[in-house]
Structure formats: structure tokens, C-alpha cells
Design a protein around this motif. Structure first.
Motif, PDB file in Angstrom:
ATOM      1  N   ASP A  50       0.836  -1.207   0.000  1.00  0.00           N
ATOM      2  CA  ASP A  50       0.000   0.000   0.000  1.00  0.00           C
ATOM      3  C   ASP A  50       0.868   1.252   0.000  1.00  0.00           C
ATOM      4  OD1 ASP A  50       0.958  -0.264   2.540  1.00  0.00           O
ATOM      5  OD2 ASP A  50      -0.996  -0.716   3.448  1.00  0.00           O
ATOM      6  N   GLU A  51       2.118   1.094  -0.449  1.00  0.00           N
ATOM      7  CA  GLU A  51       3.042   2.232  -0.412  1.00  0.00           C
ATOM      8  C   GLU A  51       3.415   2.796  -1.778  1.00  0.00           C
ATOM      9  OE1 GLU A  51       6.042  -0.094   2.325  1.00  0.00           O
ATOM     10  OE2 GLU A  51       4.438  -1.074   1.180  1.00  0.00           O
ATOM     11  N   TYR A  52       3.393   1.965  -2.822  1.00  0.00           N
ATOM     12  CA  TYR A  52       3.924   2.417  -4.110  1.00  0.00           C
ATOM     13  C   TYR A  52       2.936   2.187  -5.245  1.00  0.00           C
ATOM     14  CZ  TYR A  52       8.163   2.037  -1.311  1.00  0.00           C
ATOM     15  OH  TYR A  52       9.078   2.153  -0.308  1.00  0.00           O
ATOM     16  N   VAL A  53       3.087   3.018  -6.267  1.00  0.00           N
ATOM     17  CA  VAL A  53       2.318   2.863  -7.494  1.00  0.00           C
ATOM     18  C   VAL A  53       3.312   2.736  -8.643  1.00  0.00           C
ATOM     19  CG1 VAL A  53       0.877   4.117  -9.142  1.00  0.00           C
ATOM     20  CG2 VAL A  53       0.259   4.101  -6.744  1.00  0.00           C
ATOM     21  N   PHE A  54       3.100   1.758  -9.524  1.00  0.00           N
ATOM     22  CA  PHE A  54       3.943   1.610 -10.713  1.00  0.00           C
ATOM     23  C   PHE A  54       3.109   1.855 -11.953  1.00  0.00           C
ATOM     24  CE2 PHE A  54       7.074  -0.059  -7.946  1.00  0.00           C
ATOM     25  CZ  PHE A  54       8.272  -0.145  -8.647  1.00  0.00           C
ATOM     26  N   ARG A  55       3.686   2.598 -12.899  1.00  0.00           N
ATOM     27  CA  ARG A  55       3.017   2.850 -14.181  1.00  0.00           C
ATOM     28  C   ARG A  55       3.803   2.210 -15.308  1.00  0.00           C
ATOM     29  NH1 ARG A  55       2.850   8.737 -14.882  1.00  0.00           N
ATOM     30  NH2 ARG A  55       1.338   8.497 -16.538  1.00  0.00           N
ATOM     31  N   GLU A  96      11.482  -9.273 -21.486  1.00  0.00           N
ATOM     32  CA  GLU A  96      10.109  -9.611 -21.092  1.00  0.00           C
ATOM     33  C   GLU A  96       9.116  -8.487 -21.375  1.00  0.00           C
ATOM     34  OE1 GLU A  96      12.369  -9.878 -18.287  1.00  0.00           O
ATOM     35  OE2 GLU A  96      12.654 -12.054 -18.231  1.00  0.00           O
ATOM     36  N   TYR A  97       9.622  -7.255 -21.347  1.00  0.00           N
ATOM     37  CA  TYR A  97       8.707  -6.121 -21.506  1.00  0.00           C
ATOM     38  C   TYR A  97       9.466  -4.988 -22.199  1.00  0.00           C
ATOM     39  CZ  TYR A  97       5.572  -2.287 -20.246  1.00  0.00           C
ATOM     40  OH  TYR A  97       4.740  -1.207 -20.301  1.00  0.00           O
ATOM     41  N   PRO A  98       8.907  -4.463 -23.314  1.00  0.00           N
ATOM     42  CA  PRO A  98       9.707  -3.608 -24.205  1.00  0.00           C
ATOM     43  C   PRO A  98       9.902  -2.160 -23.773  1.00  0.00           C
ATOM     44  CG  PRO A  98       7.482  -3.856 -25.048  1.00  0.00           C
ATOM     45  CD  PRO A  98       7.551  -4.705 -23.821  1.00  0.00           C
ATOM     46  N   ALA A  99       9.448  -1.779 -22.590  1.00  0.00           N
ATOM     47  CA  ALA A  99       9.475  -0.351 -22.247  1.00  0.00           C
ATOM     48  C   ALA A  99       9.990  -0.114 -20.831  1.00  0.00           C
ATOM     49  CB  ALA A  99       8.063   0.220 -22.368  1.00  0.00           C
ATOM     50  N   PRO A 100      10.528   1.073 -20.577  1.00  0.00           N
ATOM     51  CA  PRO A 100      10.846   1.439 -19.197  1.00  0.00           C
ATOM     52  C   PRO A 100       9.544   1.665 -18.421  1.00  0.00           C
ATOM     53  CG  PRO A 100      11.151   3.329 -20.632  1.00  0.00           C
ATOM     54  CD  PRO A 100      10.788   2.178 -21.525  1.00  0.00           C
ATOM     55  N   PHE A 101       9.610   1.586 -17.099  1.00  0.00           N
ATOM     56  CA  PHE A 101       8.428   1.839 -16.273  1.00  0.00           C
ATOM     57  C   PHE A 101       8.874   2.526 -14.996  1.00  0.00           C
ATOM     58  CE2 PHE A 101       9.981  -2.479 -15.667  1.00  0.00           C
ATOM     59  CZ  PHE A 101      10.035  -2.648 -14.291  1.00  0.00           C
ATOM     60  N   LEU A 102       7.937   3.195 -14.318  1.00  0.00           N
ATOM     61  CA  LEU A 102       8.297   4.019 -13.162  1.00  0.00           C
ATOM     62  C   LEU A 102       7.481   3.630 -11.938  1.00  0.00           C
ATOM     63  CD1 LEU A 102       8.545   7.749 -14.411  1.00  0.00           C
ATOM     64  CD2 LEU A 102      10.414   6.317 -13.611  1.00  0.00           C
ATOM     65  N   GLY A 103       8.125   3.707 -10.764  1.00  0.00           N
ATOM     66  CA  GLY A 103       7.435   3.505  -9.492  1.00  0.00           C
ATOM     67  C   GLY A 103       7.476   4.774  -8.659  1.00  0.00           C
ATOM     68  N   TYR A 104       6.360   5.082  -8.028  1.00  0.00           N
ATOM     69  CA  TYR A 104       6.209   6.312  -7.254  1.00  0.00           C
ATOM     70  C   TYR A 104       5.649   5.980  -5.868  1.00  0.00           C
ATOM     71  CZ  TYR A 104       5.346   7.842 -12.143  1.00  0.00           C
ATOM     72  OH  TYR A 104       5.377   8.038 -13.492  1.00  0.00           O
TER      73      TYR A 104
END
Length: 304
Positions: A50-55, A96-104
Motif C-alpha cells: 500500500d506504499e507504491y504505485v507503478f506505471r 520480457e517487456y519492451p518499455a521502461p516503467f516508473l514507481g512512485y
């Protein structure tokens, strides 16, 4: 309204994949629960514990904006007066996955849906201060971080008017006769072809699905910065029309530092345009709550 929509994904990420991708690159998060929170046109969003969100980007177009956000969002910290999600985890593209992603960091709050006009008015000064500071960020520095400049031709009123007419014919059966006639009268009254270009750093997508409010209905967070761009400040100032009741707009513009008639004209237009797009997607998704809120945003924007 089936077929290909602008919001259809090129690649989907499910909870299982997200858990694997996050666990591999950030082992310290691997024991946490992963839950899909939702998705916009460009990204699928997951809650981690319940601490982080990844997009995770859903299409190629969104990859550049994830990279740009990673660079620019940390620099906004000294400017922004309303909390916003700062990037903490920078995920790399892989086989496995073609793009960068971010966690906030996860931000608490609710979407401002079904608020009274009184509680909306309570945020007028805070929103105006927030936008005044954001719009003061040095444009050159933003451009160095890879921000796009007016890629949506914000100042072209004539083109937007044509698009609105098209949207309206698609939406006819989902609007009451009164709603339709108010919107039609507004669109046909738009005489100006375009406004002068002005350049400021914009959030670029400021509407009720990208705002959070606390238990008193006061704005407590601004999320989803994937449309950060340089362009006409009216784009963001549209919240004065879509979000605020007419009687709170005076104090909003006074606190912001004023706006000329062209800016207000364009701000109102965008305050109609964005909720119409949200309404179209909500109709497509069968989401009545979002559809109702989008309609009330449009009607508020068109009331004085």
C-alpha cells in the motif's frame, strides 16, 4: 463505438507480469502484493503493497513521456505547492517487456467525483497558486528534459471546434436534449480561429481523474504527469471552468496573476473538450459514474 479507439493498448500488462517485472528489478518489493489499480490511454497502473504505485506504458507513444517524467518530475519539487507523485523506482526495458516503467510513492485521496459546488470552491486559491508556480518553471530547462512543445496545437480553436462537432454527433444519444443544446450553442458561438501562442510548462491533462481530494473535498494531490509539455497555460487553467463553480473563478484568476480574454476563452474550450473525451471513453467502458461526472464538468464549464 467499437473498433480501434485512440485509447486501445499495443501491449497489456497483467498483475502476474507486473509482479515478475518489479520483483526482478526491485527485489526489495518482491514480497509485496501487486494489484491493478486502473489504466488510462497510455499506462496501466498497479498498487504495490500500500506504499507504491507503478506505471507501465501501454503503447510506444507513452514510452518517451515515462522517460521524460523520470527526469523532470524530481526537478519540480521546489516549485509545486500541491503534493504530486515523485519517481522512486526506475524500471528498465527488458526482453520480457519492451518499455521502461516508473514507481512512485502512493498518494492517498479520492477522485473529486460528486463534490458540492461549495467544497469545490474551497480549492480555488490552492489550485491557482499551484498553477502559477508550475507555469513559472523555466521552459528551456523543461525542453532539455525532453518535454514536447505544443504537440497538440492547443491554440488552434477552429480545428478543435470541428473535432467537437464530430464528438457531439457520436454522443447525441448519451446526452439529454438540454445538455445537447447548451453544448451545440456554445460550439456554434465559437468565432475565433486561433489564439496567440504562449509557452509555459503544463501538466497538460488536468481533470478530475488526475486530481485527488481529501475527506473535506479539498485538492490534496495532482497525479498522472504523462502529458507534461510546453504550451498555452490555458490548457491547465481549464480547471477554473471544469472544476470550479463560476463564483470561485474570480479569486482563482486573481491568485493566479490574471489572464486575458483569449486565455479564458481557450481555457473554457479545453474545459469542455477534455470532459467530452472522458465521456466518450466512459460510454465505451460502460462507466456511468465517470460519465455522469464528465457531463457535470461540461455543464459547469459552460455556466457563468
Amino acid at each position: 463505438m467499437g473498433g480501434t479507439n485512440v485509447w486501445d493498448a499495443e501491449w497489456e500488462v497483467n498483475e502476474e507480469q507486473a509482479r515478475t517485472l518489479i520483483g526482478k528489478q526491485f527485489p526489495q518489493l518482491s514480497s509485496k502484493q501487486v494489484k491493478r489499480l486502473g489504466w488510462g490511454w497510455d499506462n496501466t497502473v498497479f498498487l504495490i503493497g500500500d506504499e507504491y504505485v507503478f506505471r507501465f506504458p501501454r503503447r510506444t507513444f507513452a514510452v518517451g513521456s515515462i522517460r521524460m517524467e523520470g527526469k523532470l518530475l524530481p526537478k519540480l519539487e521546489t516549485y509545486l505547492t500541491i503534493p504530486y507523485p515523485k519517481p522512486l523506482f526506475y524500471g528498465e526495458a527488458s526482453d520480457e517487456y519492451p518499455a521502461p516503467f516508473l514507481g512512485y510513492a502512493y498518494m492517498q485521496g479520492d477522485f473529486p467525483i460528486g463534490l458540492t459546488e461549495e467544497s469545490r470552491a474551497l480549492s480555488a486559491e490552492a489550485l491557482a497558486k499551484f498553477l502559477r508556480r508550475l507555469h513559472e518553471f523555466p521552459v528551456q530547462e523543461a525542453l532539455k528534459c525532453g518535454v514536447q512543445q505544443d504537440h497538440r496545437s492547443l491554440t488552434d480553436i477552429a480545428a478543435r471546434k470541428v473535432k467537437l462537432e464530430g464528438f457531439l454527433s457520436k454522443l447525441a444519444e448519451h446526452l439529454s436534449p438540454e445538455e445537447s443544446s447548451v453544448i451545440e450553442a456554445y460550439i456554434s458561438g465559437l468565432q475565433k480561429e486561433r489564439v496567440e501562442a504562449v509557452n509555459a510548462l503544463l501538466h497538460g491533462d488536468l481533470h478530475f481523474k488526475n486530481m485527488l481530494v481529501d475527506e473535506n473535498g479539498i485538492v490534496s494531490g495532482i497525479i498522472d504527469w504523462g502529458d507534461l509539455s510546453v504550451g498555452h497555460p490555458a490548457c491547465d487553467l481549464s480547471v477554473a471552468y471544469s472544476f470550479l463553480p463560476p463564483y470561485a473563478r474570480g479569486v482563482f484568476f486573481e491568485t493566479y496573476g490574471g489572464a486575458d480574454d483569449e486565455t479564458k476563452l481557450l481555457a473554457r474550450l479545453i474545459a469542455v473538450y477534455i470532459p467530452i473525451l472522458i465521456l466518450m471513453q466512459a460510454v465505451d467502458d460502460g462507466n456511468e459514474v465517470i460519465a455522469a461526472e464528465a457531463k457535470s464538468n461540461i455543464m459547469r464549464a459552460l455556466s457563468d
